[in-house]
Structures are given as C-alpha cells and as structure tokens.
Design a protein around this motif. Structure first.
Motif, mmCIF file in Angstrom:
data_model
loop_
_atom_site.group_PDB
_atom_site.id
_atom_site.type_symbol
_atom_site.label_atom_id
_atom_site.label_comp_id
_atom_site.label_asym_id
_atom_site.label_seq_id
_atom_site.Cartn_x
_atom_site.Cartn_y
_atom_site.Cartn_z
ATOM 1 N N UNK A 73 5.750 17.414 -0.957
ATOM 2 C CA UNK A 73 7.174 17.714 -0.998
ATOM 3 C C UNK A 73 7.834 17.087 -2.210
ATOM 4 N N UNK A 74 8.960 16.416 -1.967
ATOM 5 C CA UNK A 74 9.712 15.797 -3.064
ATOM 6 C C UNK A 74 9.255 14.377 -3.383
ATOM 7 N N UNK A 75 8.304 13.867 -2.601
ATOM 8 C CA UNK A 75 7.839 12.490 -2.833
ATOM 9 C C UNK A 75 7.084 12.392 -4.150
ATOM 10 N N UNK A 76 7.188 11.251 -4.796
ATOM 11 C CA UNK A 76 6.466 10.996 -6.047
ATOM 12 C C UNK A 76 5.887 9.586 -5.990
ATOM 13 N N UNK A 77 4.636 9.455 -6.405
ATOM 14 C CA UNK A 77 4.053 8.113 -6.467
ATOM 15 C C UNK A 77 4.499 7.416 -7.746
ATOM 16 N N UNK A 127 0.849 -1.195 0.000
ATOM 17 C CA UNK A 127 0.000 0.000 0.000
ATOM 18 C C UNK A 127 0.885 1.244 0.000
ATOM 19 N N UNK A 128 0.921 1.952 -1.133
ATOM 20 C CA UNK A 128 1.697 3.184 -1.232
ATOM 21 C C UNK A 128 0.967 4.171 -2.128
ATOM 22 N N UNK A 129 0.757 5.414 -1.627
ATOM 23 C CA UNK A 129 0.994 5.927 -0.290
ATOM 24 C C UNK A 129 0.204 5.140 0.755
ATOM 25 N N UNK A 130 0.791 5.048 1.940
ATOM 26 C CA UNK A 130 0.258 4.141 2.949
ATOM 27 C C UNK A 130 -0.738 4.807 3.884
ATOM 28 N N UNK A 164 7.075 12.483 9.623
ATOM 29 C CA UNK A 164 6.215 13.274 8.738
ATOM 30 C C UNK A 164 5.741 12.443 7.548
ATOM 31 N N UNK A 165 4.439 12.421 7.292
ATOM 32 C CA UNK A 165 3.924 11.616 6.180
ATOM 33 C C UNK A 165 4.227 12.253 4.830
ATOM 34 N N UNK A 166 4.642 11.439 3.877
ATOM 35 C CA UNK A 166 4.883 11.917 2.510
ATOM 36 C C UNK A 166 3.642 11.826 1.643
ATOM 37 N N UNK A 167 2.607 11.121 2.124
ATOM 38 C CA UNK A 167 1.404 10.960 1.326
ATOM 39 C C UNK A 167 0.187 10.690 2.186
ATOM 40 N N UNK A 168 -0.958 10.490 1.523
ATOM 41 C CA UNK A 168 -2.256 10.275 2.170
ATOM 42 C C UNK A 168 -2.623 11.500 3.005
ATOM 43 N N UNK A 215 3.607 6.676 4.326
ATOM 44 C CA UNK A 215 4.847 6.305 3.647
ATOM 45 C C UNK A 215 4.629 6.199 2.142
ATOM 46 N N UNK A 216 5.577 6.717 1.380
ATOM 47 C CA UNK A 216 5.557 6.635 -0.077
ATOM 48 C C UNK A 216 6.873 6.004 -0.515
ATOM 49 N N UNK A 217 6.792 4.901 -1.240
ATOM 50 C CA UNK A 217 7.997 4.181 -1.647
ATOM 51 C C UNK A 217 8.642 4.837 -2.862
ATOM 52 N N UNK A 218 9.954 4.956 -2.818
ATOM 53 C CA UNK A 218 10.711 5.483 -3.954
ATOM 54 C C UNK A 218 10.901 4.402 -5.010
ATOM 55 N N UNK A 219 11.377 4.802 -6.173
ATOM 56 C CA UNK A 219 11.652 3.827 -7.232
ATOM 57 C C UNK A 219 12.673 2.793 -6.761
#
Length: 402
Positions: free
Chosen positions: A215-219, A173-176, A321-325, A181-185
């Motif tokens: 921020x800098x996170x990308x799905x 599950x991403x974003x979780x 800090x959450x990167x997503x959701x 949490x957001x997983x990187x490549x």
C-alpha cells in the motif's frame, strides 16, 4: 543425568518456537496427516534463476574454498552497493560483515558487546529469538509491552522510560515480524530523538523484511533520517527473505568499523566464514537484477489482501492489517474461555494453537512466542489455494467453539 552436563545458559532458553512449529508440521505430515501450514517464516518462491546461475558458475570455477572472515571483497562491495541503492546509506568495506544468516549476525553482535547484567530493550511483539539471544550472552531482556491500538509500534515515551544506565542495546525491527508494522519517518524521528539523549545505548535495526511493504507504506532506514545515530547503529539484513534464499544462509551487518571488527573476531573463532558459494550467489542477489523482488512483492500483497478478506468475518478474531512482512498477527481474545467439541476449554493462545492443529489440521504459532497473548501468527507466504483452505479451516474451527 540428561541435563547434568549442560550449561545454565542453555538450560535457561527454549528452542525457537517458530522453527519448532514448522518441524512439527513436517513430522505430522510424515505420519500421513493433512496439515495446512500457516507457520511458514520463509518465502515459498524458488531462488531467482540469475542467482542460481551465479552460484553454479562459482562452483564450476573452483570458488569452493575458505574466504575472508568478513566476506569476499566482491560480496562486501555488493552489500555497500545495495545499501546505497536501496537505503541511501554509504558504508565502507570495513563497515560491513557477512554471516550465515541475519540471526548469525545478531548473535555475534550481542556476544561482542554484552556483559553480565547489561540490558537489551525489546518491544513486543518481537521476533522469537531476540530475548533468548540476549540471555545466552548473560544480558537481561527488558520487555516493553506492545499495543494493538497504535499498530504495535514502540512509542518514544515507552522507550524513554525503559532506558536505564545498564541499557546496552535497543532492538528495532521494521517491517516487523510478526505484526507487519512499518514505521514512518515521523515515528522513527521521534524514537531517534529519545536515543539521541542516551548516547550509551546501541541500536540494532533489523530490516530483513524491508523488501516487502504494501500500500502506501514505505521502508525507511533509521540512520537515513537520523545520521547522527549511525556511529552506534548496526543494520541487520540479508538475502533470506527478499531474495527467497533462506537455505543459502547469508546475512549481513552494517555498522561502525569497531563493531564490525569485533564481530569479525568472533566469527574467525566460530564459523570462519560463510559458504563461498552462498556468497557468490548473494553478490548476484544484492548487485544484480532486482526485478524478481517486485514480482514477489506483488504476489504477497495479493495474498495478504485475500487472507484479510477471509479473516474479516470470523467471529472471535480481530487484527491490524500488516503494512509489511508476510504475516497477520491476529488477536484471539474473543475465543478465550470457549469449549471445543471434545470438551476442552480454550484458556490461552497456546491451547488454541493446539486445538487448531489437533482437531482441524491447521498449524499456526501462538502469540506467546512473540511476547503477546492472546494472539496467533498466520503466514501468507503460501499459495492462494493454501491460504483459502487454511482460512476455511480456521473459520470452521472457530464456529465449532462454544
């Protein structure tokens, strides 16, 4: 006699904790209580106007009848268009299926594939329904403990150790929800390397929060960077979160044609098809104007930043800090063992949640519901005024613990 006629599978699960928490808020407010609600698992925005108009037009034109079980042709085309545009993925019309929400797709995917004794790998913190949906389908949830120090992300080593010959699914599950949490490549590629070595394992990629990253996170979709896994991966997504359409109940799955056909077979015997009006609305959502999403994402990021600012000085609380959701999954271990003004000792996150609600009118969800303790989930899918008041109550509540 009240449970004598119930099945073992129903007796073996609990109602959804997040839904139960929100229902309790509704009940307490009906009794006149002043409750700040941080349990919300849905956008507080209204569905965008162009989507409403598409639904109204469908009703006016008589589009109020049964549809094809897997979804209308227009909707499946729109889903394929969305996957191509947003995720860089190509799916055929026989590789997508619409359902009454993402949860509906998850349930039917597991029902279509699981047998007694199969294992479903789930990493904590997990969305509350994954383990129980596995249990409902006679499977065993295999729980991998999460770790706040690595941002609550599943490591390839932990995944490799959890896989057995009985493993049927791993759910990613991403974003979780609830950690954000957001997983990187690179992180997804490391997991993909493990999964490549275990061809008997199916992969469920729950991407329902993909629109909200900060921020800098990308799905990134797993199968975009690991296309060799596409033949055994099911992407689960929908209109609920990104398009503020929770009540429309419209989700979809994208995966191999054999799995989509099996899900469709079950749907034909359960719900027949999703609402025709909701499907028409979803066509406008997936294939229409995408500008409202950017506006909502900007608001959520501002709310997130403000909540983090207000939570930072609260003693006994820590967080990543959450990167997503739209949640903060806060560690409350620093509050365990403390005593309230009424003399109650807080021994668990569930007791903390009860204390916050009873004595301070603040509704949250315990980390126990997500497989990790002691934590609480705080939603920032609310106005800034609500966030300000809720964080004020949380600070006061923590200060009063001794």
């Amino acid at each position: 006699m009240s449970t004598a006629f119930l099945s073992d599978r129903v007796l073996g699960i609990q109602p959804s904790p997040s839904i139960a928490a929100n229902a309790l808020v509704t009940e307490l407010r009906a009794q006149g209580r002043d409750i700040v609600n941080f349990t919300m698992g849905e956008p507080d925005f209204d569905t965008p106007a162009h989507i409403l108009e598409a639904a109204a037009a469908a009703m006016r034109s008589g589009d109020t009848h049964y549809t094809a079980t897997n979804g209308t042709l227009a909707l499946r085309r729109a889903i394929c268009q969305k996957l191509e545009r947003d995720n860089g993925l190509h799916y055929g019309l026989d590789e997508v299926v619409a359902g009454c929400g993402g949860k509906h797709i998850i349930y039917h995917a597991l029902a279509a594939t699981l047998n007694l004794g199969d294992e479903v790998i789930v990493h904590t913190p997990y969305w509350v329904s994954y383990p129980d949906i596995a249990r409902l389908n006679d499977a065993k949830p295999v729980i991998i403990p999460g770790d706040q120090t690595n941002g609550f992300k599943l490591s390839p080593e932990a995944l490799d150790q959890a896989i057995t010959p009985r493993s049927k699914w791993v759910i990613l599950n991403t974003p979780n929800n609830p950690s954000g949490a957001v997983y990187s490549e690179a992180e997804l590629l490391a997991l993909a390397e493990v999964l490549h070595r275990h061809p008997h394992v199916l992969i469920m990629a729950d991407e329902i929060y993909e629109q909200f990253v900060y921020g800098d996170a990308r799905h990134v979709s797993l199968t975009r960077i690991a296309p060799e896994l596409k033949p055994r991966t099911l992407i689960v997504n929908g209109a609920s979160k990104g398009y503020a359409m929770t009540g429309w109940r419209l989700g979809f799955g994208a995966g191999p044609a054999w799995l989509i056909a099996a899900i469709g077979k079950l749907l034909s015997q359960t719900t027949t098809c999703p609402s025709s009006v909701s499907q028409a609305a979803a066509v406008a959502a997936f294939a229409g104007d995408q500008a409202p999403i950017a506006g909502m994402r900007e608001v959520y990021q501002h709310r997130r930043d403000r909540m983090l600012e207000l939570l930072q000085p609260i003693n006994g609380l820590s967080f990543t800090p959450p990167d997503g959701a739209f949640y903060v999954f806060a560690n409350v271990s620093g509050l365990m063992g403390k005593t309230s003004d009424s003399g109650e000792i807080i021994r668990s996150d569930s007791e903390l949640v009860a204390y916050l609600l009873k004595e301070h009118g603040l509704a949250t969800v315990s980390g126990t519901a997500y497989g990790m303790s002691p934590y609480i989930r705080l939603s920032f899918a609310s106005s800034l005024d609500v966030i300000e008041e809720g964080c004020h109550r949380l600070k006061e509540a923590c200060l009063r613990l001794r």
